[in-house]
Design an enzyme around this catalytic site. Structure first.
Site, PDB file in Angstrom:
ATOM      1  N   GLY A   5       0.938  -1.260  -0.032  1.00 27.08           N
ATOM      2  CA  GLY A   5      -0.023  -0.065  -0.048  1.00 27.08           C
ATOM      3  C   GLY A   5       0.963   1.104  -0.130  1.00 27.08           C
ATOM      4  O   GLY A   5       1.695   1.362   0.756  1.00 27.08           O
ATOM      5  N   ASN A  59      -3.076   2.363 -10.292  1.00 23.96           N
ATOM      6  CA  ASN A  59      -3.602   1.754  -9.147  1.00 23.96           C
ATOM      7  C   ASN A  59      -3.325   0.355  -9.553  1.00 23.96           C
ATOM      8  O   ASN A  59      -3.037   0.005 -10.653  1.00 23.96           O
ATOM      9  CB  ASN A  59      -4.863   1.986  -8.572  1.00 23.96           C
ATOM     10  CG  ASN A  59      -5.399   1.480  -7.439  1.00 23.96           C
ATOM     11  OD1 ASN A  59      -4.577   1.624  -6.465  1.00 23.96           O
ATOM     12  ND2 ASN A  59      -6.431   1.029  -7.139  1.00 23.96           N
ATOM     13  N   GLN A  66      -5.642  -8.861  -2.444  1.00 24.26           N
ATOM     14  CA  GLN A  66      -5.642  -7.849  -1.390  1.00 24.26           C
ATOM     15  C   GLN A  66      -7.102  -7.535  -0.744  1.00 24.26           C
ATOM     16  O   GLN A  66      -7.385  -7.080   0.024  1.00 24.26           O
ATOM     17  CB  GLN A  66      -4.971  -6.774  -1.775  1.00 24.26           C
ATOM     18  CG  GLN A  66      -3.518  -6.660  -1.901  1.00 24.26           C
ATOM     19  CD  GLN A  66      -3.123  -6.938  -3.193  1.00 24.26           C
ATOM     20  OE1 GLN A  66      -3.741  -7.573  -4.130  1.00 24.26           O
ATOM     21  NE2 GLN A  66      -1.923  -6.620  -3.610  1.00 24.26           N
ATOM     22  N   ASP A  99      -1.512   4.384  -6.262  1.00 18.98           N
ATOM     23  CA  ASP A  99      -0.210   4.183  -5.892  1.00 18.98           C
ATOM     24  C   ASP A  99       0.514   5.491  -6.544  1.00 18.98           C
ATOM     25  O   ASP A  99       1.678   5.833  -5.968  1.00 18.98           O
ATOM     26  CB  ASP A  99       0.256   2.967  -6.399  1.00 18.98           C
ATOM     27  CG  ASP A  99      -0.114   1.843  -5.964  1.00 18.98           C
ATOM     28  OD1 ASP A  99      -1.429   1.525  -6.221  1.00 18.98           O
ATOM     29  OD2 ASP A  99       0.291   1.353  -4.765  1.00 18.98           O
TER      30      ASP A  99
END
Ligand code: MRU
Length: 377
Positions: free
Chosen positions: A54, A262, A211, A252
């Site tokens: 993350g 992302n 995730q 990100d």
């Protein structure tokens, strides 16, 4: 966030005052285990192996990695080597470079004897600021959820503002586990839920590392928020049938033009949302904006990870035994692109700690005018 009634951040200083504790995210949701990091190399390995992951948490761990480096050696060459080793761990999340730049710039200008204390202080400050930013993203984003709830209640003719839950679709994990606390995409959901707004979350499982299925489901369940895990390809179908009110993801790296990088698969969700007239929002703190870049598709480096993450899947047996199985024929060719870029035109708005803005250069500079000189034209 609370786990079994105890408040946790995702990263904190050990009782010895110098080692750093993180939660081993490779074991969740089946085992909750705290892992101590006792060297810069251990911090680098934790990032590369996704013990922590993350974008904001990667940045925070890198900052503490620099602090751990000073615990062993405060010289210029040692800090430059630590910077390079930590920077090489993962290429896409820009928070990594952002945090390392803050640490390097502030540390190298002070005499060696002051560097250790300063490094730990700076890393703690980066963590505290991330928590404050994410809390604020939650407050701004929860207004969007409250508005969606009010619209639903009005359309259904419900009385007293009551109405069906707002259905939010999210991808990957952009909750408190991806940050120091609160999360980015999930912070508005936590805030809305805590304010009494009924929310239900569609959780993309998010192959190959899952995730969503592992971490987002774990977080939402721990907080008592209703959720349903879906396969990555289900979102479009749900949107066509009116079962998604809005999408919120994290990022990100977001460019100065509002292009959003992302987890792989985010782009496809944004396309489906656009086709179905469903708002697609992205939550992010300022540390995720790469002001140097404009065109995200052309310019953002996309991490390619080990093919074993695609060919194999990990889980536990019903008896609780950890196991890994192969999904593909032996020797099958596999490719593992970890991120994709959603062009700004598909993003309804960016939810930042300073408010919600259009995904555009003008929108971002409206909230961050001090970046005008740094922003790609
Ligand atoms: O590979 P990861 O798990 O580090 O990637 C994280 C993501 O892509 C998340 O979706 C998240 O939105 C970015 S961090 C808040």
């Amino acid at each position: 966030m609370k786990i079994a009634d105890k408040h946790y951040r995702t990263i904190w200083l050990g009782d010895d005052g110098w080692s750093v504790n993180v939660i081993d995210q490779t074991l969740l949701p089946h085992v909750f285990e705290v892992r101590p990091l006792k060297s810069m190399a251990a911090a680098a390995a934790a990032i590369a192996d996704m013990v922590v992951r993350g974008a904001p948490l990667i940045g925070a761990t890198a900052a503490y990695g620099m602090a751990l480096a000073t615990h062993a050696d405060t010289s210029d060459p040692a800090l430059e080597a630590a910077y390079a080793q930590l920077l090489a761990t993962r290429p896409t999340a820009i928070n990594l470079r952002w945090a390392l730049d803050v640490m390097r710039e502030r540390l190298l200008v002070v005499p060696e004897e002051f560097r250790r204390e300063l490094a730990y202080g700076l890393a703690a400050e980066i963590c505290d600021n991330d928590v404050a930013a994410c809390r604020s993203i939650g407050q701004h984003g929860s207004i969007l959820i409250a508005d969606a709830h009010a619209r639903k209640a009005a359309n259904s003719g419900a009385r007293n503002g009551a109405g069906a839950a707002v259905n939010v679709l999210t991808h990957c994990n952009a909750g408190w586990l991806a940050t120091v606390d609160w999360g980015t995409a999930l912070a508005p959901i936590y805030t809305a839920h805590d304010a009494g707004i009924p929310v239900h979350v569609w959780v993309d499982e998010t192959r190959p590392r899952n995730q969503g299925a592992a971490l987002t489901a774990y977080e939402l369940g721990s907080h008592g928020i209703p959720y349903t895990v879906i396969v990555d390809n289900a979102g479009g179908h749900l949107m066509q049938h009116g079962m998604v009110d809005l999408c919120i993801t994290g990022t990100d790296r977001t460019t100065a033009h509002g292009d959003v990088c992302n987890k792989i698969g985010t782009y496809l969700k944004a396309l489906a949302a656009h086709d179905n007239g469903i708002p697609f929002y992205v939550g992010l703190p300022h540390s995720t904006i790469d002001w140097r870049l404009g065109d995200g598709v052309a310019e953002i480096p996309i991490e390619q990870r080990d093919g074993g993450e695609v060919s194999h899947i990990h889980g536990v047996t019903e008896a609780g035994q950890g196991t890994s199985v192969r999904l593909v024929p032996a020797g099958a060719a596999v490719a593992n692109y970890a991120f994709d870029v959603t062009p700004a035109r598909l993003v309804t708005g960016l939810i930042t700690e300073r408010g919600v803005c259009p995904a555009s250069r003008a929108g971002l500079l409206g909230l961050y005018p001090e970046q005008a000189e740094n922003a790609a034209p």
